[in-house]
Design a protein around this motif. Structure first.
Motif, mmCIF file in Angstrom:
data_model
loop_
_atom_site.group_PDB
_atom_site.id
_atom_site.type_symbol
_atom_site.label_atom_id
_atom_site.label_comp_id
_atom_site.label_asym_id
_atom_site.label_seq_id
_atom_site.Cartn_x
_atom_site.Cartn_y
_atom_site.Cartn_z
ATOM 1 N N GLU A 73 0.836 -1.205 0.000
ATOM 2 C CA GLU A 73 0.000 0.000 0.000
ATOM 3 C C GLU A 73 0.873 1.258 0.000
ATOM 4 O OE1 GLU A 73 -3.656 -2.087 2.472
ATOM 5 O OE2 GLU A 73 -2.174 -0.866 3.528
ATOM 6 N N SER A 96 11.088 -10.895 5.388
ATOM 7 C CA SER A 96 11.458 -12.265 5.764
ATOM 8 C C SER A 96 10.617 -13.275 4.974
ATOM 9 C CB SER A 96 11.296 -12.487 7.269
ATOM 10 O OG SER A 96 10.023 -12.066 7.694
ATOM 11 N N SER A 97 9.691 -12.763 4.134
ATOM 12 C CA SER A 97 8.845 -13.680 3.348
ATOM 13 C C SER A 97 9.627 -14.273 2.189
ATOM 14 C CB SER A 97 7.619 -12.934 2.814
ATOM 15 O OG SER A 97 6.933 -13.743 1.886
ATOM 16 N N ARG A 101 5.209 -15.608 -4.419
ATOM 17 C CA ARG A 101 4.203 -14.646 -4.885
ATOM 18 C C ARG A 101 4.614 -13.220 -4.527
ATOM 19 N NH1 ARG A 101 -1.019 -17.497 -2.312
ATOM 20 N NH2 ARG A 101 0.523 -17.694 -0.646
ATOM 21 N N PRO A 119 17.659 -11.642 7.555
ATOM 22 C CA PRO A 119 18.186 -10.394 8.131
ATOM 23 C C PRO A 119 19.141 -9.657 7.164
ATOM 24 C CG PRO A 119 19.340 -12.303 9.049
ATOM 25 C CD PRO A 119 18.302 -12.843 8.111
ATOM 26 N N LEU B 514 -1.904 -23.893 1.977
ATOM 27 C CA LEU B 514 -0.775 -23.203 1.338
ATOM 28 C C LEU B 514 -0.546 -21.856 2.013
ATOM 29 C CD1 LEU B 514 1.157 -23.604 -1.051
ATOM 30 C CD2 LEU B 514 -0.442 -22.254 -2.429
ATOM 31 N N ASN B 515 -1.681 -21.141 2.215
ATOM 32 C CA ASN B 515 -1.578 -19.852 2.897
ATOM 33 C C ASN B 515 -0.951 -20.016 4.274
ATOM 34 O OD1 ASN B 515 -2.497 -17.993 1.092
ATOM 35 N ND2 ASN B 515 -4.660 -18.376 1.583
ATOM 36 N N HIS B 518 2.697 -20.487 4.139
ATOM 37 C CA HIS B 518 3.422 -19.227 3.935
ATOM 38 C C HIS B 518 3.421 -18.373 5.187
ATOM 39 C CE1 HIS B 518 4.532 -19.716 -0.151
ATOM 40 N NE2 HIS B 518 3.297 -20.032 -0.513
ATOM 41 N N SER B 521 5.877 -19.884 7.511
ATOM 42 C CA SER B 521 7.275 -19.661 7.116
ATOM 43 C C SER B 521 7.676 -18.199 7.337
ATOM 44 C CB SER B 521 7.502 -20.099 5.677
ATOM 45 O OG SER B 521 7.288 -19.040 4.800
ATOM 46 N N HIS B 522 6.728 -17.296 6.953
ATOM 47 C CA HIS B 522 7.035 -15.874 7.095
ATOM 48 C C HIS B 522 7.193 -15.479 8.559
ATOM 49 C CE1 HIS B 522 5.876 -11.604 7.641
ATOM 50 N NE2 HIS B 522 6.771 -11.450 6.665
ATOM 51 N N ARG B 525 10.128 -17.188 10.157
ATOM 52 C CA ARG B 525 11.392 -16.682 9.608
ATOM 53 C C ARG B 525 11.745 -15.309 10.173
ATOM 54 N NH1 ARG B 525 13.301 -15.122 5.588
ATOM 55 N NH2 ARG B 525 15.369 -16.023 5.462
ATOM 56 N N SER B 526 10.692 -14.464 10.321
ATOM 57 C CA SER B 526 11.030 -13.121 10.814
ATOM 58 C C SER B 526 11.648 -13.185 12.213
ATOM 59 C CB SER B 526 9.796 -12.207 10.786
ATOM 60 O OG SER B 526 8.795 -12.742 11.611
ATOM 61 N N SER B 529 15.165 -14.961 11.838
ATOM 62 C CA SER B 529 16.202 -14.072 11.273
ATOM 63 C C SER B 529 16.657 -13.066 12.322
ATOM 64 C CB SER B 529 15.682 -13.369 10.013
ATOM 65 O OG SER B 529 14.712 -12.415 10.348
ATOM 66 N N HIS B 676 -8.480 -2.366 3.009
ATOM 67 C CA HIS B 676 -8.085 -3.485 3.872
ATOM 68 C C HIS B 676 -8.903 -4.738 3.669
ATOM 69 C CE1 HIS B 676 -5.734 -0.458 5.752
ATOM 70 N NE2 HIS B 676 -6.783 0.214 6.198
ATOM 71 N N LYS B 679 -7.215 -8.218 3.275
ATOM 72 C CA LYS B 679 -6.391 -8.830 4.325
ATOM 73 C C LYS B 679 -7.013 -8.702 5.710
ATOM 74 C CE LYS B 679 -3.923 -4.626 4.227
ATOM 75 N NZ LYS B 679 -2.707 -3.871 4.328
ATOM 76 N N LYS B 685 -2.678 -8.831 10.884
ATOM 77 C CA LYS B 685 -3.020 -7.620 10.154
ATOM 78 C C LYS B 685 -3.792 -6.724 11.098
ATOM 79 C CE LYS B 685 -1.673 -9.546 6.292
ATOM 80 N NZ LYS B 685 -0.422 -9.180 5.647
#
Lengths: 135, 731
Positions: A73, A96-97, A101, A119, B514-515, B518, B521-522, B525-526, B529, B676, B679, B685
């Motif tokens: 956005e 981190s994604s 997509r 990171p 699948l969502n 993701h 993982s996201h 991972r954040s 990391s 919005h 999401k 969110k």
């Protein structure tokens, strides 16, 4: 081009911001760093800079997942900023994604120069500077 | 009296003769005279002529007086009216006689009573007039012709016309008629043959006429001296005859072409007459035909004979007309179907004397009818026992006939169905397309059509069918009705729908998996990391205070990681636990219960709640999930209520088919859905600058609702309020 004047970080994760700032200091990336916690804060802040005649940061590091206004956005709103020198601004997505997509979507934005996975390390930032001088 | 050398007295003459003196008084008369005019005892001598001959017309008196100066005076016809009123006709011959000295001494009169001849002649003339029959007479010696008045009238010549043989012949129409009369005259003259023929003449005025000409020769010493005969106008009769002949010829031709046999049976004489067509019709040779009732009887098929004889008797006794149909057997054994009509003729006394009738061969018609009956039977058979639904449908759409299978598919009895039209039981959404196709059929643009459509079962459920409609036309090619074939594909469609639903479900589950992958993982991972980055810094960093700062951040990051894992775990549990735990739950009780649990919060924020849910409404759900969903919606509404107005929450539930729709409405801040919307129900969110916003509530809510096979939708206007619309399966 070596060191730049100012850069901007848009991310809601304080740890990530801490890491990026630390890396930037290590390599003396820039003189000033502006931080916004989400897209909406960033748009408001950048709009203010334009209004006050302050030059926009030449590099923006943009996170995707943020509350209120996310990275996508922000990109949509950023090009709408009036009387700007947005063309002189290089935007990098930092996320981190690893969702493909997101990577593909980022390529659709001409504003976005690259997609960097978190990171963020000092090597990544050095590369940004050299890319910038090649341009 | 030297003239009378012998003394033969006048009295002895065999004819009526008398002598008169100059005063017209009788000197003497013959006996026939006396007998004619007066009784024998009455004296006639010396009496005046006018005293003896009664009623002598005035004209005749002057004739007599003039006769003194005329040598030989003849009066051909003279009418005398007798004293009794009757008429007599006389022919008179009057001559003066002379004395010796040459002076006229008186008159000698002879008289012939011609009354009978005159009457016969009058009669002949009258007959001539009536019959339009004239006479003619040809004197071969003098070659003169005499035509009677009628003959002249027929020729349309004036009465004073004088014909001769040649002009007479020339009146005959040139060509065969004239040649014929010449030939006949010649034969009469040379061979003495009479003739009687019908020929055409052309009259003086140019009119063509049919005449009957009859002629006879008269021979003297082997030589024809005279021809005479009659001449009659038969034009009307002849023309009628010709016309009749033409009509008969036409009728004969028609009956021949149409193969119509005509017969005539005389009951008294037992005589049967057949026209030419009857023989081939009955396969009988003319020479074998005996011409009686028996000859007809012999042809009739034994199985039909008794009935035919009964019908014949009924016709003869006047009970019923002879209109029937029977089979005959030809000599070669072939069987023909004959249709027969007959009429009866009665004599003056009302007795039936004969029957006249027609016969024609209807074998082909009968055979065609038989074939038709058979195919109709077989159609009826297949109609009744068909494995697909079949119906005969009238042009207005009403059922004329339906078979068992169709009744079975639609759930109606045959009787019920026949009182409905197809429009009555067609799904309204499919009616238009059926009717438009039907119109094409009615307009003759197509001969049949096929479509998939829906009917309503008597129970109200939908019956899916493949309908094939074919038009049936009558002999003139107009549509008489339709044959509809209805193949019930409900089971197939339901199976298809189920598999589609299943596919949809699998797809959405795959998508959400699948969502979820993701998200996992996201989110993980954040944190990872951050942790890896911070631990790197920790090893590199020398400063103590710096190290402490980093350590604090590592603790933070690992706590966040824990929290995220806990959230994800919750979601996984929602998705895996729900299956098989669904039960009927009273919606009103759940809502009321949650409201009660957070009553402290609602009171503190002064929220006005309005709950109207029918107690009977039950949904298939999991108690804990519904609690959690409602708690989340309540707290969201309170959390994002507008500071400018009293918060209001209204909750309603409505039944829609097999679903319950729960409307949860507030008058809070609202959400910019344009921005919005996509999401809103995503993980982590948030859309409000609010400290408590974690972006997990609606994500969990959505997962819980979907686990109960429901869905959640949202409508919202910024600074007006938000409506969450939750669809759940009714129990």
């Amino acid at each position: 081009m070596g060191k730049i004047e100012s850069s901007c970080i848009i991310d809601d994760d304080p740890i990530a911001i801490y890491g990026i700032k630390k890396s930037m200091k290590e390599i003396d990336f820039c003189d000033t760093i502006v931080v916004y916690k989400n897209g909406q804060d960033a748009i408001d802040g950048l709009n203010n800079m334009v209004a006050e005649g302050i030059a926009l940061p030449s590099i923006i590091l943009l996170d995707l997942n943020m509350p209120i206004m996310d990275g996508w956005e922000f990109l949509d709103d950023f090009i709408k900023i009036p009387n700007n020198n947005t063309k002189a601004v290089t935007i990098y997505i930092i996320s981190s994604s690893i969702d493909p997509r997101d990577v593909i979507k980022a390529q659709d934005y001409s504003l976005v120069s690259n997609y960097i996975l978190k990171p963020i390390k000092s090597d990544d930032l050095l590369k940004l500077l050299s890319d910038g001088s090649n341009n | 009296m030297n003239t009378l050398t012998r003394t033969i007295t006048i009295e002895e003459a065999p004819i009526a003769i008398a002598t008169l003196d100059n005063n017209l008084c009788f000197i003497n008369c013959s006996n026939p005279w006396q007998q004619e005019f007066i009784s024998p005892d009455n004296e006639i001598i010396g009496k005046s002529f006018f005293d003896v001959v009664p009623s002598t017309p005035r004209l005749f008196r002057s004739v007599l007086e003039n006769s003194f100066s005329i040598d030989d005076n003849i009066v051909e016809e003279q009418k005398h009216i007798m004293p009794d009123g009757s008429n007599k006709w006389y022919q008179w011959s009057i001559k003066p006689w002379k004395e010796i000295d040459g002076t006229i001494g008186g008159l000698i009169i002879t008289c012939t009573n011609i009354t009978k001849i005159k009457r016969a002649k009058d009669l002949l003339i009258a007959a001539e007039n009536v019959a339009k029959m004239g006479g003619w007479d040809l004197d071969m010696i003098t070659n003169t012709i005499h035509w009677s008045r009628i003959t002249k009238e027929i020729h349309e010549v004036p009465l004073d016309y004088v014909p001769c043989l040649e002009t007479g012949i020339n009146f005959y129409k040139e060509g065969e008629h004239r040649e014929k009369i010449i030939e006949l005259i010649q034969k009469a003259i040379t061979k003495g043959e009479e003739w009687d023929t019908e020929l055409q003449i052309v009259t003086a005025k140019g009119k063509e006429l049919w005449v009957r000409a009859k002629g006879m020769p008269e021979f003297v010493n082997g030589k024809c001296v005279r021809l005479y005969g009659i001449f009659q106008d038969i034009d009307k009769k002849k023309k009628a005859e010709i016309k009749n002949a033409q009509i008969k010829e036409r009728l004969d031709l028609a009956t021949e072409v149409a193969n119509i046999g005509i017969w005539e049976y005389n009951l008294h004489k037992d005589e049967l007459e057949w026209n030419d067509e009857m023989f081939p019709l009955f396969g009988v040779k003319r020479k074998d035909f005996k011409g009686n009732f028996e000859s007809w009887k012999a042809t009739v098929h034994p199985d039909d004979l008794e009935r035919c004889l009964q019908e014949f008797d009924m016709a003869v006794s006047g009970i019923k007309d002879f209109k029937t149909q029977f089979r005959i057997v030809h000599p070669d054994g072939t069987i023909k179907h004959i249709k027969a009509n007959a009429g009866i003729f009665k004599d003056d006394e009302g007795k039936i004397i004969k029957m006249v009738g027609t016969n024609w061969d209807i074998t082909e018609v009968v055979n065609t009818q038989l074939k038709l009956n058979k195919s109709e039977e077989s159609f009826k058979g297949s109609f009744k026992s068909s494995a697909v639904g079949m119906a005969l449908v009238a042009k207005d759409g009403s059922w004329m006939d339906v078979n068992d299978n169709l009744c079975l598919s639609l759930g109606y009895s045959r009787k019920e169905l026949l009182q409905l039209s197809f429009q009555d039981i067609t799904h309204p959404e499919d009616l238009e397309k059926d009717l438009s196709q039907l119109q094409m059929l009615l307009d003759g643009k197509v001969n049949s059509y096929q479509l998939e459509k829906r009917y309503f079962h008597k129970k109200g459920t939908i019956v899916y069918v493949v309908l094939t409609v074919t038009a049936v036309k009558d002999i003139e090619g107009n549509i008489s009705h339709f044959i509809s074939q209805v193949v019930d594909i409900t089971a197939k469609i339901e199976a298809q729908k189920k598999s589609e639903e299943f596919l949809e479900l699998t797809k959405s589950q795959n998508n959400s998996l699948l969502n979820f992958a993701h998200i996992v993982s996201h989110n993980l991972r954040s944190h990872s990391s951050n942790l890896s980055m911070l631990s790197n810094y920790l090893t590199e960093e020398q400063g103590v205070s710096e190290k402490r700062e980093i350590e604090a951040m590592i603790v933070n990051a690992s706590e966040s990681l824990n929290e995220t894992v806990a959230h994800l775990n919750e979601v996984v549990q929602i998705s895996t636990e729900a299956e098989g735990q669904l039960q009927a739950v009273c919606l009103n009780e759940i809502v009321k219960n949650v409201e009660k649990n957070i009553s402290a919060l609602l009171q503190q924020k002064k929220v006005e709640c309005q709950i109207s849910i029918d107690q009977s409404i039950k949904v298939k759900g999991i108690h804990a999930y519904l609690d959690s969903v409602l708690l989340n919606l309540f707290t969201n509404s309170v959390k994002y209520s507008s500071p400018n107005r009293i918060p209001k929450i209204s909750i309603q539930a409505i039944k829609s088919g097999k679903f319950i729709i729960l409307n949860f409405r507030d008058n809070g801040l609202g959400i910019n859905l344009e921005r919005h919307g996509k999401k809103l129900f995503g993980m982590y969110k948030t859309f409000h600058q609010h400290e408590d916003s974690k972006g997990i509530g609606l994500f969990i809510t959505k997962n819980q609702i979907e686990a109960m096979n429901g869905k959640i939708e949202v409508e919202s206007i910024v600074d007006k309020g938000t409506l969450f619309k939750i669809t759940l399966v009714a129990a």
